[in-house]
Design a protein around this motif. Sequence first.
Motif, PDB file in Angstrom:
ATOM      1  N   GLY A 137      -6.416  -4.835 -39.024  1.00  0.00           N
ATOM      2  CA  GLY A 137      -7.544  -4.913 -37.839  1.00  0.00           C
ATOM      3  C   GLY A 137      -7.918  -6.275 -36.699  1.00  0.00           C
ATOM      4  O   GLY A 137      -7.908  -5.591 -35.809  1.00  0.00           O
ATOM      5  N   LYS A 138      -6.838  -7.122 -37.187  1.00  0.00           N
ATOM      6  CA  LYS A 138      -6.820  -7.884 -35.991  1.00  0.00           C
ATOM      7  C   LYS A 138      -6.102  -7.625 -34.364  1.00  0.00           C
ATOM      8  O   LYS A 138      -6.581  -7.322 -33.645  1.00  0.00           O
ATOM      9  CB  LYS A 138      -5.988  -9.249 -36.917  1.00  0.00           C
ATOM     10  N   VAL A 139      -5.074  -6.827 -35.026  1.00  0.00           N
ATOM     11  CA  VAL A 139      -4.695  -6.325 -33.702  1.00  0.00           C
ATOM     12  C   VAL A 139      -5.190  -5.173 -32.292  1.00  0.00           C
ATOM     13  O   VAL A 139      -5.582  -5.141 -31.769  1.00  0.00           O
ATOM     14  CB  VAL A 139      -2.982  -5.618 -33.984  1.00  0.00           C
ATOM     15  N   ASN A 140      -6.183  -3.901 -33.643  1.00  0.00           N
ATOM     16  CA  ASN A 140      -7.092  -3.332 -33.048  1.00  0.00           C
ATOM     17  C   ASN A 140      -7.947  -3.562 -32.297  1.00  0.00           C
ATOM     18  O   ASN A 140      -8.480  -3.615 -31.084  1.00  0.00           O
ATOM     19  CB  ASN A 140      -7.633  -2.554 -33.947  1.00  0.00           C
ATOM     20  N   LEU A 141      -8.840  -5.283 -32.822  1.00  0.00           N
ATOM     21  CA  LEU A 141      -9.252  -5.753 -32.112  1.00  0.00           C
ATOM     22  C   LEU A 141      -8.989  -5.892 -30.605  1.00  0.00           C
ATOM     23  O   LEU A 141     -10.184  -6.136 -29.552  1.00  0.00           O
ATOM     24  CB  LEU A 141     -10.461  -6.526 -32.990  1.00  0.00           C
ATOM     25  N   LEU A 142      -8.192  -6.594 -31.166  1.00  0.00           N
ATOM     26  CA  LEU A 142      -7.316  -7.000 -29.480  1.00  0.00           C
ATOM     27  C   LEU A 142      -7.383  -6.232 -28.779  1.00  0.00           C
ATOM     28  O   LEU A 142      -7.826  -6.237 -27.348  1.00  0.00           O
ATOM     29  CB  LEU A 142      -6.265  -8.336 -29.549  1.00  0.00           C
ATOM     30  N   LEU A 143      -6.878  -4.750 -29.232  1.00  0.00           N
ATOM     31  CA  LEU A 143      -6.375  -4.079 -28.644  1.00  0.00           C
ATOM     32  C   LEU A 143      -7.756  -3.628 -27.740  1.00  0.00           C
ATOM     33  O   LEU A 143      -7.582  -2.764 -26.640  1.00  0.00           O
ATOM     34  CB  LEU A 143      -5.963  -2.285 -28.789  1.00  0.00           C
ATOM     35  N   PHE A 144      -8.779  -2.984 -28.716  1.00  0.00           N
ATOM     36  CA  PHE A 144      -9.613  -2.941 -27.739  1.00  0.00           C
ATOM     37  C   PHE A 144     -10.426  -3.839 -26.940  1.00  0.00           C
ATOM     38  O   PHE A 144     -11.022  -3.561 -26.032  1.00  0.00           O
ATOM     39  CB  PHE A 144     -11.804  -2.827 -29.148  1.00  0.00           C
ATOM     40  N   ALA A 145     -10.228  -5.226 -26.779  1.00  0.00           N
ATOM     41  CA  ALA A 145     -11.003  -5.867 -25.535  1.00  0.00           C
ATOM     42  C   ALA A 145      -9.916  -5.639 -24.420  1.00  0.00           C
ATOM     43  O   ALA A 145     -10.311  -6.067 -23.489  1.00  0.00           O
ATOM     44  CB  ALA A 145     -10.327  -7.539 -26.224  1.00  0.00           C
ATOM     45  N   ALA A 146      -9.039  -5.631 -25.082  1.00  0.00           N
ATOM     46  CA  ALA A 146      -7.881  -5.097 -23.399  1.00  0.00           C
ATOM     47  C   ALA A 146      -7.638  -3.713 -23.005  1.00  0.00           C
ATOM     48  O   ALA A 146      -7.520  -3.806 -21.687  1.00  0.00           O
ATOM     49  CB  ALA A 146      -6.063  -5.443 -23.564  1.00  0.00           C
ATOM     50  N   VAL A 173      -6.349 -10.865 -16.302  1.00  0.00           N
ATOM     51  CA  VAL A 173      -7.601 -10.664 -16.780  1.00  0.00           C
ATOM     52  C   VAL A 173      -7.554 -10.448 -18.389  1.00  0.00           C
ATOM     53  O   VAL A 173      -8.442 -11.031 -19.445  1.00  0.00           O
ATOM     54  CB  VAL A 173      -8.859  -9.800 -16.312  1.00  0.00           C
ATOM     55  N   ALA A 174      -7.055  -9.670 -18.391  1.00  0.00           N
ATOM     56  CA  ALA A 174      -6.967  -8.964 -20.304  1.00  0.00           C
ATOM     57  C   ALA A 174      -6.695  -9.699 -20.990  1.00  0.00           C
ATOM     58  O   ALA A 174      -6.640  -9.873 -22.494  1.00  0.00           O
ATOM     59  CB  ALA A 174      -6.304  -7.397 -20.103  1.00  0.00           C
ATOM     60  N   ILE A 175      -5.212 -11.006 -20.646  1.00  0.00           N
ATOM     61  CA  ILE A 175      -4.737 -12.014 -21.047  1.00  0.00           C
ATOM     62  C   ILE A 175      -6.181 -13.033 -21.082  1.00  0.00           C
ATOM     63  O   ILE A 175      -5.944 -13.712 -22.774  1.00  0.00           O
ATOM     64  CB  ILE A 175      -3.922 -12.400 -20.683  1.00  0.00           C
ATOM     65  N   GLY A 176      -7.018 -13.391 -20.549  1.00  0.00           N
ATOM     66  CA  GLY A 176      -7.900 -14.364 -20.622  1.00  0.00           C
ATOM     67  C   GLY A 176      -8.912 -13.830 -21.896  1.00  0.00           C
ATOM     68  O   GLY A 176      -9.038 -14.451 -22.674  1.00  0.00           O
ATOM     69  N   VAL A 177      -9.258 -12.402 -22.072  1.00  0.00           N
ATOM     70  CA  VAL A 177      -9.873 -11.645 -22.742  1.00  0.00           C
ATOM     71  C   VAL A 177      -9.738 -11.829 -24.129  1.00  0.00           C
ATOM     72  O   VAL A 177     -10.101 -12.174 -24.828  1.00  0.00           O
ATOM     73  CB  VAL A 177     -10.569 -10.943 -22.122  1.00  0.00           C
ATOM     74  N   CYS A 178      -8.142 -11.366 -24.601  1.00  0.00           N
ATOM     75  CA  CYS A 178      -7.613 -11.396 -25.899  1.00  0.00           C
ATOM     76  C   CYS A 178      -7.558 -12.976 -26.279  1.00  0.00           C
ATOM     77  O   CYS A 178      -7.109 -12.808 -27.482  1.00  0.00           O
ATOM     78  CB  CYS A 178      -6.218 -10.245 -25.227  1.00  0.00           C
ATOM     79  N   TRP A 179      -7.247 -14.275 -25.133  1.00  0.00           N
ATOM     80  CA  TRP A 179      -6.872 -15.541 -26.184  1.00  0.00           C
ATOM     81  C   TRP A 179      -8.597 -15.061 -27.021  1.00  0.00           C
ATOM     82  O   TRP A 179      -8.617 -16.768 -27.366  1.00  0.00           O
ATOM     83  CB  TRP A 179      -6.752 -16.316 -25.151  1.00  0.00           C
ATOM     84  N   GLY A 180      -9.985 -15.090 -25.595  1.00  0.00           N
ATOM     85  CA  GLY A 180     -10.930 -15.622 -26.250  1.00  0.00           C
ATOM     86  C   GLY A 180     -11.486 -14.666 -27.583  1.00  0.00           C
ATOM     87  O   GLY A 180     -12.291 -14.930 -28.023  1.00  0.00           O
ATOM     88  N   THR A 181     -10.811 -13.373 -27.352  1.00  0.00           N
ATOM     89  CA  THR A 181     -11.213 -12.262 -28.598  1.00  0.00           C
ATOM     90  C   THR A 181      -9.849 -13.239 -30.171  1.00  0.00           C
ATOM     91  O   THR A 181     -10.757 -12.629 -31.165  1.00  0.00           O
ATOM     92  CB  THR A 181     -11.059 -10.919 -28.625  1.00  0.00           C
ATOM     93  N   LEU A 182      -9.164 -13.691 -29.821  1.00  0.00           N
ATOM     94  CA  LEU A 182      -8.553 -14.082 -30.626  1.00  0.00           C
ATOM     95  C   LEU A 182      -8.537 -14.779 -31.762  1.00  0.00           C
ATOM     96  O   LEU A 182      -8.764 -14.507 -32.967  1.00  0.00           O
ATOM     97  CB  LEU A 182      -6.610 -14.611 -30.365  1.00  0.00           C
ATOM     98  N   VAL A 183      -9.921 -16.012 -31.451  1.00  0.00           N
ATOM     99  CA  VAL A 183     -10.338 -16.911 -32.596  1.00  0.00           C
ATOM    100  C   VAL A 183     -11.253 -15.986 -32.912  1.00  0.00           C
ATOM    101  O   VAL A 183     -11.641 -15.841 -34.189  1.00  0.00           O
ATOM    102  CB  VAL A 183     -11.345 -17.556 -31.603  1.00  0.00           C
ATOM    103  N   ALA A 184     -12.364 -14.853 -32.573  1.00  0.00           N
ATOM    104  CA  ALA A 184     -12.732 -14.216 -33.527  1.00  0.00           C
ATOM    105  C   ALA A 184     -11.950 -12.947 -34.644  1.00  0.00           C
ATOM    106  O   ALA A 184     -12.236 -12.491 -35.561  1.00  0.00           O
ATOM    107  CB  ALA A 184     -13.660 -13.309 -32.595  1.00  0.00           C
TER     108      ALA A 184
END
Length: 354
Positions: free
Chosen positions: A224-233, A285-296
């Motif tokens: 679930g965590k990996v797929n959420l980061l995939l969705f963000a990137a 840009v995706a790296i920054g967004v993924c770090w922000g999504t990582l907390v969630a």
Amino acid sequence: MVEGPGGHAVKENIEQQNRTANWPFNWLFRGKTGQSTRKTVTFGDAAEVSGALRWTIASLIVILAMWFISTKVWGLPQAWYDYADEVRAGLSADESYGQRDLLRDCDRAAGNPEEFPGLPACSYEQWLSESVLPSPGQVWDATWDFARNGYSGFTLWQHLWLSFSRLAKGLFWGVAIGVPIGLAMGLSSRWRGIFDPIVELLRPIPPLALIPLFIVWFGIGEEGKVNLLLFAAVWIMIIAARSGVLAVNTTKVHAAYSLGASKAQVLRHVILPNALPEIFTGLRVAIGVCWGTLVAAELLGSSAGLGFTIFKARQFFLLDLMLSAVILISILGVSMDVAMRMAEKRLIPWRGKG
């Protein structure tokens, strides 16, 4: 000496150049080689724009100085620190950890004299209290304690590795899926018609809004965590790859076809090299967004990770530990971005040069 009608003006010009060259701070405005640039046109030339390390260091020093000044306690007597140390020394480790925030706050402790008999008089001036922003020294102490003792049964390095591995997996699959789809959308009207409604419908959805659905679909494990980061990137990479293809100069494509190149050769030698700058920008840009999504993402039943550390520390109002984890995330993000810049310079040296 220059003779002739314009000799006096030329001499003054040479003297002015010499005075300018001897300015004490002239090194701030010189290029990488220590010499002033001789280019006639610099504004608008991307090859002339690069990071200046000295200005970066100066900016960081100013930020740290403002942080220190705004959180420093001005006028707090030494007797208060001595008393706080004595109280902490008489408590167990757990009690001392729980009383720490109270002892640090002069006003709150002074409001409970029966709990702290013999409390010395204290008065201080402080722009930002510790309940708003911990000082740099407190954050450093929390980071040092985090590195030595870990948190919640895991060491600092285990927290770092789990967070980084989750981000790397999600980012990898986001690039692996997003770049081919973006290239297809940029090269084929049919594929653009197929994927455009999907991209435009799902791209505006924030990943945080899908946490409950991802828990239902993928559970609370790593998937679930990996797929959420995939969705963000993935949507960022699709847009970046598509924009990179659309930005390719058609004259280059026509020139390649006129020289007898096949479609595969045009794709490999013309389209991909010219689309790489946009793809690299999208990746950063995706790296920054993924770090922000990582907390969630680490809210999904996680027991370790920097995002998990932030949320658990929030429950106990450990602002210094929270800020320590935030700074670690920032350092990792900046390190990855610097690595991407170095790779970009090595892999696409033609960027900004037409």
